[in-house]
Design a protein around this motif. Structure first.
Motif: not given
Length: 437
Positions: A397-413
């Motif tokens: 789950v930890g890796m999933r959450d880090r990947m999710y957070n980075e993808m949402t950051r990228y999407a917003a940018a």
């Protein structure tokens, strides 16, 4: 001329040093250990069921969850051991074939050497006798050169099998043990093995009129329908055709798995006829770091046109680096870092799904890979029409959450990428996205 015969004997000696019995023993040992693990799993399940009847509360439930995870790991170990046994058997069979051919070539070489040594005996000094002897001498030497070339092909083919299966075995560290089928190779050695096979691949195509004609017309589907050609391309370049889905994908042992990833590769893609949407094109990449290990991960997405407009498809790749200071180089994800991806390429306008790659190309049955690629040959699909959807399953789950957070950051940018990301279940840890750039 003696040097040629010496080289033939030297190559034959190298091949004959291998032990098919030892490889067979390793395959049997893997399967015997697999059976022990299955017995352990059954015992664990029995214990878990008995404890579940009396254990309640947070501590008891946590212990039961740990037992369940331990049992699941036994399944993964058993699967890895079975795949390892198969790899040892592939190496064993390739070695047995190479040794038989080496013995045959050695015997042929000994016969030629005898013929060469006696070729000049019994002739007088007449010009006609000398001419006959000279002609026979040249013929024998030519046959010896052909024998040497054949034996070099035998050793190269076996070396390639050793390389490929050894890579599969090495990637299983963490759940089995490190049983490498061959010594660790430098990238230069790996490239040399791959390149040495290309003439043989070209010869296969050249001797078949249908394949030769298909090559002239760029009909790769026709070429890949030939089992011998398809196997060689898969063994040495990693590409294979998935008939049920009508697309090409890549194996875990592909040449790209040795090369890893650099941003330069995207720039070289245009030279190779690729016209792709790619994340990180502006230098902002989807990267995240595991705070416990310090390992950095790079997630790459691609979709668009391939082969100078003759094909289309998409890719999802995960790469790792032990340190953020990696000079731009990432390794292909291995072992527990690999991800299970189901990728779908569709038409953004009509929502027509062209194909879905649910993990084809991965070794074994776990469908975990560093790279989910799917390409279909069709010049009538425009890259601008393509969307990409995917689900990504990771190890925790930890890796999933880090990947999710980075993808949402990228999407917003990058709002014009039209990337939406959604968390899925925690068991197993999953996220999904839709990319409509």
């Amino acid at each position: 001329m003696t040097a040629i015969f010496d080289k033939i004997h030297e190559l034959a000696d190298q091949v004959e040093k291998g032990s098919t019995t030892e490889l067979d023993d390793r395959a049997r040992a893997c399967r015997a250990t697999k059976e022990m693990i299955k017995d352990t799993k059954s015992l664990l399940e029995s214990v878990r069921v008995q404890l579940s009847e009396g254990w309640h509360g947070g501590t008891g439930e946590a212990a039961l969850t740990s037992l369940e995870a331990f049992k699941k790991n036994r399944d993964e170990q058993a699967e890895d051991l079975e795949e390892s046994a198969k790899s040892f058997e592939v190496i064993r069979d390739a070695l047995a074939k190479a040794q038989q051919e080496a013995r045959n070539k050695r015997a042929d070489a000994d016969g030629l050497q005898t013929k060469l040594d006696s070729g000049w005996h019994g002739f007088g000094l007449r010009k006609v006798d000398l001419a006959v002897a000279w002609a026979k001498d040249k013929l024998v030497k030519a046959e010896a050169l052909v024998l040497l070339a054949d034996l070099e092909r035998v050793t190269t083919t076996y070396d390639a099998v050793l390389l490929i299966e050894g890579q599969k075995l090495r990637n299983k560290t963490g759940r089995v043990w490190e049983l490498a089928g061959s010594e660790k190779r430098s990238k230069a050695e790996i490239a040399a093995i791959m390149l040495r096979e290309l003439p043989g691949l070209a010869a296969l195509v050249a001797k078949n009129p249908e394949l030769r004609n298909a090559l002239l017309h760029g009909d790769w589907d026709k070429i890949m329908q030939n089992p011998e050609v398809a196997q060689k391309i898969y063994d040495y370049l990693g590409f294979k055709y998935v008939k049920d889905g009508g697309f090409y994908t890549t194996g875990e042992h592909s040449m790209q798995s040795y090369l890893g990833w650099r941003d330069l590769y995207d720039k070289l893609g245009r030279i190779g006829g690729m016209r792709l949407d790619d994340t990180g094109a502006d230098g902002d990449n989807m990267e995240f770091t595991d705070p416990k290990t310090g390992k950095t991960y790079r997630l790459e997405l691609w979709k668009g046109g391939y082969g100078f407009g003759q094909a289309f498809g998409g890719e999802v790749g995960l790469y790792t680096s032990d340190s953020p200071n990696n000079n731009g180089h990432f390794d292909a994800a291995k072992g527990d870092d690999q991800i299970k991806v189901t990728q779908q390429i569709y038409n953004k306008r009509t929502d027509e799904v062209y194909f879905t790659n649910d993990g084809q190309g991965a070794d074994g049955t776990d469908k975990r890979h560093f790279w989910n690629l799917a390409i279909r040959t069709d010049p009538n699909v425009h890259p601008n029409e393509l969307g990409q959807r995917a689900t990504i399953e990771v190890q925790d789950v930890g890796m999933r959450d880090r990947m999710y957070n980075e993808m949402t950051r990228y999407a917003a940018a990058h709002p014009h990428d039209y990337l939406t990301v959604t968390k899925g279940s925690d068991h197993p840890p999953v996220l999904s996205y839709d990319w409509r750039k």
